[in-house]
Enzyme design. Sequence first.
Site, PDB file in Angstrom:
ATOM      1  N   THR A 107       2.078   1.658   2.149  1.00 36.64           N
ATOM      2  CA  THR A 107       0.791   2.215   1.746  1.00 36.64           C
ATOM      3  C   THR A 107       0.994   3.711   1.565  1.00 36.64           C
ATOM      4  OG1 THR A 107      -1.563   2.407   2.222  1.00 36.64           O
ATOM      5  CG2 THR A 107      -0.105   2.337   4.147  1.00 36.64           C
ATOM      6  N   GLU A 108       0.499   4.241   0.429  1.00 39.75           N
ATOM      7  CA  GLU A 108       0.922   5.576  -0.003  1.00 39.75           C
ATOM      8  C   GLU A 108       0.444   6.707   0.907  1.00 39.75           C
ATOM      9  OE1 GLU A 108      -0.691   3.362  -1.934  1.00 39.75           O
ATOM     10  OE2 GLU A 108      -2.217   4.309  -3.203  1.00 39.75           O
ATOM     11  N   ASN A 109      -0.494   6.398   1.805  1.00 39.03           N
ATOM     12  CA  ASN A 109      -0.920   7.446   2.728  1.00 39.03           C
ATOM     13  C   ASN A 109       0.021   7.572   3.936  1.00 39.03           C
ATOM     14  OD1 ASN A 109      -2.116   4.860   3.273  1.00 39.03           O
ATOM     15  ND2 ASN A 109      -3.270   5.808   4.908  1.00 39.03           N
ATOM     16  N   SER A 137       6.323   9.855   0.941  1.00 37.00           N
ATOM     17  CA  SER A 137       5.729   8.602   0.494  1.00 37.00           C
ATOM     18  C   SER A 137       5.834   8.448  -1.025  1.00 37.00           C
ATOM     19  CB  SER A 137       4.260   8.547   0.924  1.00 37.00           C
ATOM     20  OG  SER A 137       3.713   7.297   0.605  1.00 37.00           O
TER      21      SER A 137
END
Lengths: 220, 235
Positions: free
Chosen positions: A54-56, A96
């Site tokens: 997840t990009e966060n 990320s």
Amino acid sequence: MSDSTEMKKGWSRNQMAELAAHDIPDGSCVNLGIGIPELVAQYVPEGREFLYHTENGLLGMGPTPESGEEDPELINAGKKPVTALPGASYFHHADSFAMIRGGHIDVCVLGAMQVSGNGDLANWSTGEVDAIPAVGGAMDLVQGVKNIFVITTHCTKTGDAKLVEACTYPLTGVGVVSRIYTDLAVIDVTPEGFRVNKLAPGVSFEEVVEKTGAPVLPAA
Amino acid sequence: MDKRIQSVSEAVADIQNGSTVMIGGFGEAGSPIELIHALIDSGARNLTVVNNNTGNGEVGLAALIGNGQVRKMICSYPRSSHSKVFPELYRAGKIELELVPQGTLAERIRAGGAGIPAFYTPTTVGTPLAEGKEVREFNGRKYVMEPWLQADYALIKCETADHAGNLTYNKTARNFSPIMCIAATTTIVQARKIVAPGDIDPECVVTPGLFVDRIVQVAEPLQESKLIAEGVSYP
């Protein structure tokens, strides 16, 4: 499939997600977009293991926590509470997106407003003057992730084709989509344009052609 | 080198009108809400704020915007289920927006801190967000040039800081904070815990103290979503 829409023509949202999950190879690192794509995680085929990004800033994302166990500092890109599986890692945003842009993520499943026959994707803005433009990580994902799958209804609520000759909405990326899962068919984006890979139960090739805004080739 | 400051108001007191301020956080995760509220109390105006979002409800970043202190937002996603302050001001033409894809935003911040004035990325090629930007081909593929992003101040929330400003974070509250720490002239950090030098294993330091200027303890930070659920607005 135990979905209540089983007897209806075409595939449900869950069935589209299940079909997409079946096309993801064992050991893949996967990023799921917000909405229908999130359902893919419920249908990992027996014997396969996916690593969710997840990009966060989390690799090794697990399912939604039990009620009462939510942590406001452990969330996904949709800002919903998630869990971290054993072996997970946290990292900052530049790392990320190095994972994303650097080609280290295998599959990304996204929603769409429009997809064109050459794989252009529009999924971030209707271009309306009054709309608040918001792009998030979609433009980075479509450029960097090796395989971009789209899950979407074949047509809009008002019956307009979402699979089109050329997108009229502002683009997210050019020539980026490889496969589309709709309620009517699984469709590949090939050098020759859209090609049916699989038809949903009760759906004819002619119906897919009629509801698509660009030429469609029959299954090879 | 003891970087501890007594209060959040003292920590943000010198932020001038017209400053560029990076604010850590992804939604409420990692948002330094006490430092933001101190900035509201300070009254500094005409600010350019860099954050992934534009705040929720009427607390934290949304309250800073709602109080008319922000001239321009640089962000990737100015929408959420509880964001109403920014959309209203934006539609009324009262706030400027620079929309940046999330990965480009992160890399511009990192580049700003690393002394790299610009870089090329495949992100936005062929989209409206690439309009007017230099495009160059490398190995047959097109890339868009993006400039670095630097700030006068960064407002950051961390889990543990030592007196020298070495930081660790909590889970996905890390997000943009480590790169904002390096891209700002003055980095101001609120920490849940402050410990003595040596109490954080050097192998586990995420942000080296070199990048941090001020630390202030906020042992029990407010939780944005709770405040919104309770209908709280700040000030």
